[in-house]
Design an enzyme around this catalytic site. Structure first.
Site, PDB file in Angstrom:
ATOM      1  N   GLU A 124     -23.021  -4.942 110.885  1.00  0.00           N
ATOM      2  CA  GLU A 124     -24.221  -4.655 110.096  1.00  0.00           C
ATOM      3  C   GLU A 124     -24.083  -3.359 109.307  1.00  0.00           C
ATOM      4  O   GLU A 124     -24.676  -3.207 108.237  1.00  0.00           O
ATOM      5  CB  GLU A 124     -25.460  -4.600 110.994  1.00  0.00           C
ATOM      6  CG  GLU A 124     -25.873  -5.934 111.626  1.00  0.00           C
ATOM      7  CD  GLU A 124     -25.123  -6.260 112.911  1.00  0.00           C
ATOM      8  OE1 GLU A 124     -24.179  -5.519 113.280  1.00  0.00           O
ATOM      9  OE2 GLU A 124     -25.481  -7.271 113.560  1.00  0.00           O
ATOM     10  N   PHE A 136     -35.419  -7.549 126.926  1.00  0.00           N
ATOM     11  CA  PHE A 136     -34.024  -7.684 126.482  1.00  0.00           C
ATOM     12  C   PHE A 136     -33.899  -7.286 124.998  1.00  0.00           C
ATOM     13  O   PHE A 136     -34.652  -7.783 124.169  1.00  0.00           O
ATOM     14  CB  PHE A 136     -33.624  -9.156 126.694  1.00  0.00           C
ATOM     15  CG  PHE A 136     -32.271  -9.518 126.146  1.00  0.00           C
ATOM     16  CD1 PHE A 136     -31.107  -8.928 126.634  1.00  0.00           C
ATOM     17  CD2 PHE A 136     -32.160 -10.473 125.136  1.00  0.00           C
ATOM     18  CE1 PHE A 136     -29.870  -9.293 126.133  1.00  0.00           C
ATOM     19  CE2 PHE A 136     -30.918 -10.838 124.632  1.00  0.00           C
ATOM     20  CZ  PHE A 136     -29.772 -10.241 125.134  1.00  0.00           C
ATOM     21  N   GLN A 137     -33.002  -6.392 124.713  1.00  0.00           N
ATOM     22  CA  GLN A 137     -32.695  -5.917 123.346  1.00  0.00           C
ATOM     23  C   GLN A 137     -33.839  -5.136 122.694  1.00  0.00           C
ATOM     24  O   GLN A 137     -33.829  -4.936 121.482  1.00  0.00           O
ATOM     25  CB  GLN A 137     -32.300  -7.089 122.426  1.00  0.00           C
ATOM     26  CG  GLN A 137     -31.010  -7.771 122.875  1.00  0.00           C
ATOM     27  CD  GLN A 137     -30.499  -8.783 121.867  1.00  0.00           C
ATOM     28  OE1 GLN A 137     -31.274  -9.502 121.242  1.00  0.00           O
ATOM     29  NE2 GLN A 137     -29.186  -8.855 121.707  1.00  0.00           N
ATOM     30  N   VAL A 141     -14.503   8.978 102.775  1.00  0.00           N
ATOM     31  CA  VAL A 141     -14.684  10.400 103.103  1.00  0.00           C
ATOM     32  C   VAL A 141     -13.444  10.835 103.889  1.00  0.00           C
ATOM     33  O   VAL A 141     -13.001  10.150 104.801  1.00  0.00           O
ATOM     34  CB  VAL A 141     -15.977  10.591 103.920  1.00  0.00           C
ATOM     35  CG1 VAL A 141     -16.033  11.968 104.562  1.00  0.00           C
ATOM     36  CG2 VAL A 141     -17.180  10.366 103.025  1.00  0.00           C
TER      37      VAL A 141
END
Ligand SMILES: Cc1cc2nc3c(=O)[nH]c(=O)nc-3n(C[C@H](O)[C@H](O)[C@H](O)COP(=O)(O)OP(=O)(O)OC[C@H]3O[C@@H](n4cnc5c(N)ncnc54)[C@H](O)[C@@H]3O)c2cc1C
Ligand SMILES: Cc1ncc(C[n+]2csc(CCOP(=O)(O)OP(=O)(O)O)c2C)c(N)n1
Ligand SMILES: [Mg+2]
Length: 574
Positions: free
Chosen positions: A50, A112-113, A382
């Site tokens: 992501e 959960f999560q 970078v």
């Protein structure tokens, strides 16, 4: 069958011109991905991480100026977006992030999560809200989009999977108008005051930045009237350096001594559309004028004697007829002479080495510059690739250079290249990757074949986190934790279905780069380049350097990137 909230969300995005969403799917995103599946006017761009999705959306927004969108599933899925979103926010590019949330009935139970995106993303967005009711769609989405576009930055909406699947209450977008484009210009009194101030000065230097995008001609005309050298800040490189007879290079650690000196030796510094961050590179005694679209930017980096809020183009246009032709040439002449000297020094370093010696990264960058397309899009990691991009890529008004210049995150180059290539399929896209940066998000190498993106990745393999090594040496500490035991990147590339090419000696660089750039598909070139040796400048003692980062010194890296030039000393010798 009626629309659900997810359908309406996607419809509103499409209506606003959004062509794709970058992300990784997950069940909390099912409503949204399923809605995309049934349409042919918006695509799902599947990345492997992501963070890549957020950087890619940022690159698209940067290049097009329009809203780009990324998404992550609940908990860890959207949490992975965060570093890329920080970069988008700091670079002021309009990005909407869709953060899916756990089932709405479970919020607050430690399910959960479970995370709280509206807290997590608050710091890297202008707007960050949870959609918990079907009635909030499309209003909250539209506020988010408006905020991202008008304040230029990130907006986040969090939405539970079950809310996305509820029946929509509203059926269409509420807002249908083109993006407003007001022209912000200082008042005529302010412009007169500025013109008077400039008329009194014999040595004016302009420091221009990314805010001058689209104002190239006006900037050159103003510099011509004032006989003022133009120094640019890094994010302004694409817009300022080309076709510019007043260009004296960049200032800052990666800059040229000519850029530094033009700023330090002026009587009046005219800053236009720049947020160049390093205070020590500003003159202390000069009169400083700052023009910026955002009032809150004025005075952030140095004292300011006159601050004007205005768009660069509109302000410079308004200023031009008020300026008399300056007859004071000496300052410009000297700055240009120093620039030629500094430029020659850098060019002399971009040469091939004998077969037995390590390859100069400058030479690689120079050849890349020569071989790349007229309208190539470059991204640079970078680390030392930022140095080579800043110093050796030639911009021409058509090429673009993207980096993580403000947030300063490693591993930006490949993800940004993905967003650039997806949104600009016919352009040549080149990622100048560090071996450390490339490895950090290397999973998305797989995206190049998955999406058939003909990106060219150039890996500057110095087997180290070389930029950090520079910083450690500058701070007077021994290098530690910077070694990289690298794999064979070409084999990894081949395994991922890319053309993998390796260079062994300097005399092969040109032909191998040319082969990669010509190749009709994704390619990776691994180039072993010399690891740097940094030496301390004579007037900075180790004691002084301690506790200072490289960025805080009043110094520039020499052309080879292996020595810091103490500018205080250079000035004394002048
Ligand atoms: C490893 C590393 C080393 C670096 N070294 C250097 C260095 O040596 N030198 C250097 O210069 N940079 C360097 N940078 C980049 C640096 O951190 C800054 O990101 C950069 O200097 C900012 O450039 P800018 O002022 O052009 O852009 P920004 O920071 O984006 O500033 C643009 C300004 O313009 C304003 N603006 C926007 N639109 C308009 C408009 N239409 N009209 C008027 N104003 C407008 C904005 O409000 C903003 O204040 C380095 C980065 C990295 C990662
Ligand atoms: C995400 C992140 N982690 C760490 C850093 C600190 N850092 C800055 S440059 C750099 C080294 C980059 O190494 P590489 O990509 O190999 O480039 P090199 O400087 O060696 O050319 C590191 C670790 C950072 N900027 N961002
Ligand atoms: Mg490295």
């Amino acid at each position: 069958m009626g629309k659900n909230v997810a359908d309406l969300l996607v419809e509103v995005l499409v209506g606003a011109g959004v062509q794709r969403i970058y992300g990784v799917s997950g069940d909390s995103l099912n409503g949204i991905t399923d809605s995309i599946r049934t349409r042919n006017d918006i695509e799902w761009v599947h990345t492997r991480h992501e963070e890549t999705a957020a950087f890619a959306a940022g690159a698209e927004a940067h290049l097009t100026g329009n809203l780009a969108v990324c998404a992550g599933s609940c908990g860890p899925g959207n949490l992975h977006l965060i570093n890329g979103l920080y970069d988008c926010q700091r670079s002021r590019v309009p990005v909407l992030a869709i953060a899916a949330q756990i089932p709405s009935a479970e919020i607050g139970s430690g399910y959960f999560q479970e995370t709280h995106p509206e807290h997590l993303f608050a710091q890297c967005s202008h707007y960050c809200e949870l959609i918990s009711q079907a009635e909030q769609m499309p209003r909250v989405l539209e506020i988010a989009m408006q905020t991202a576009v008008s304040r230029r930055g990130v907006a986040v909406i969090a939405i539970s999977g079950d809310v996305a699947l509820r029946d929509a209450v509203e059926q269409t977008a509420r807002m249908r108008f083109a993006e407003p484009k007001p022209i912000v210009c200082p008042s005529s009194d302010e412009l007169n005051e500025l013109a008077d101030l400039l008329a009194r000065s014999k040595k004016i230097t302009i420091l221009a930045g990314a805010g001058c995008a689209g104002a190239h001609d006006e900037l050159i005309d103003v510099a011509g009237k004032l006989r003022a050298p133009i120094v640019h800040a890094m994010r302004g490189k694409d817009f300022i350096e080309y076709d510019n007879p007043f260009d004296v290079g960049m200032t800052g650690l990666l800059g040229f001594s000519s850029g530094y000196q033009a700023m330090m030796s002026c009587e009046t510094l005219l800053m236009i559309g720049t947020d160049f961050p390093y205070q020590q590179f500003f003159p202390k005694d000069a009169t400083i004028v700052q023009i910026d679209l955002r009032g809150e930017q004025i005075g952030r980096r140095s004292k300011v004697d006159l601050g004007l809020v205005g768009d660069a183009k509109a302000t410079l246009r308004g200023l031009l007829p008020r300026l008399a032709q300056s007859q004071h040439e000496a300052h410009l002449r000297e700055a240009l002479a120093q620039y030629r000297k500094a430029r020659k020094g850098l060019d002399d370093l971009a040469t091939a080495n004998s077969a037995k010696r390590p390859i100069h990264p400058q030479y690689v960058a120079r050849l890349l510059d020569q071989l790349a397309a007229e309208d190539a899009i470059f991204t640079s990691d970078v680390g030392t690739p930022t140095i080579w991009a800043a110093r050796y890529l030639t911009m021409n008004g058509k090429r673009r250079l993207l980096g993580s210049f403000t947030h300063g995150s490693m591993a930006n180059a490949l993800p940004q290249a993905i967003g650039a290539q997806v949104s600009h399929p016919s352009r040549q896209v080149i990622s100048m990757s560090g071996d450390g940066g490339f490895a950090m998000l290397m999973g998305d190498l797989l995206t190049l074949r998955q999406l058939e993106l003909p990106i060219k990745i150039i890996v500057f393999r110095n087997d180290s986190l070389a930029f950090v090594e520079l910083e450690m040496k500058a701070a007077g500490i021994l290098e530690f934790a910077t070694d990289l035991r690298n794999p064979d990147f070409t084999k990894i590339a081949e395994g991922a279905g890319l053309l993998g090419l390796r260079v062994e000696t300097a005399d092969q660089v040109e032909s191998v780069l040319a082969e990669a750039l010509k190749y009709d598909g994704p390619a990776l070139v691994e180039i072993p380049v010399s690891r740097q040796e940094l030496s301390m400048p004579p007037t900075i003692t180790l004691e002084q350097a301690k506790g200072f980062s490289l960025f805080m010194m009043k110094a520039v890296l020499n052309g080879r990137g292996d020595e810091i030039i103490d500018l205080a000393r250079v000035n004394l010798l002048r």
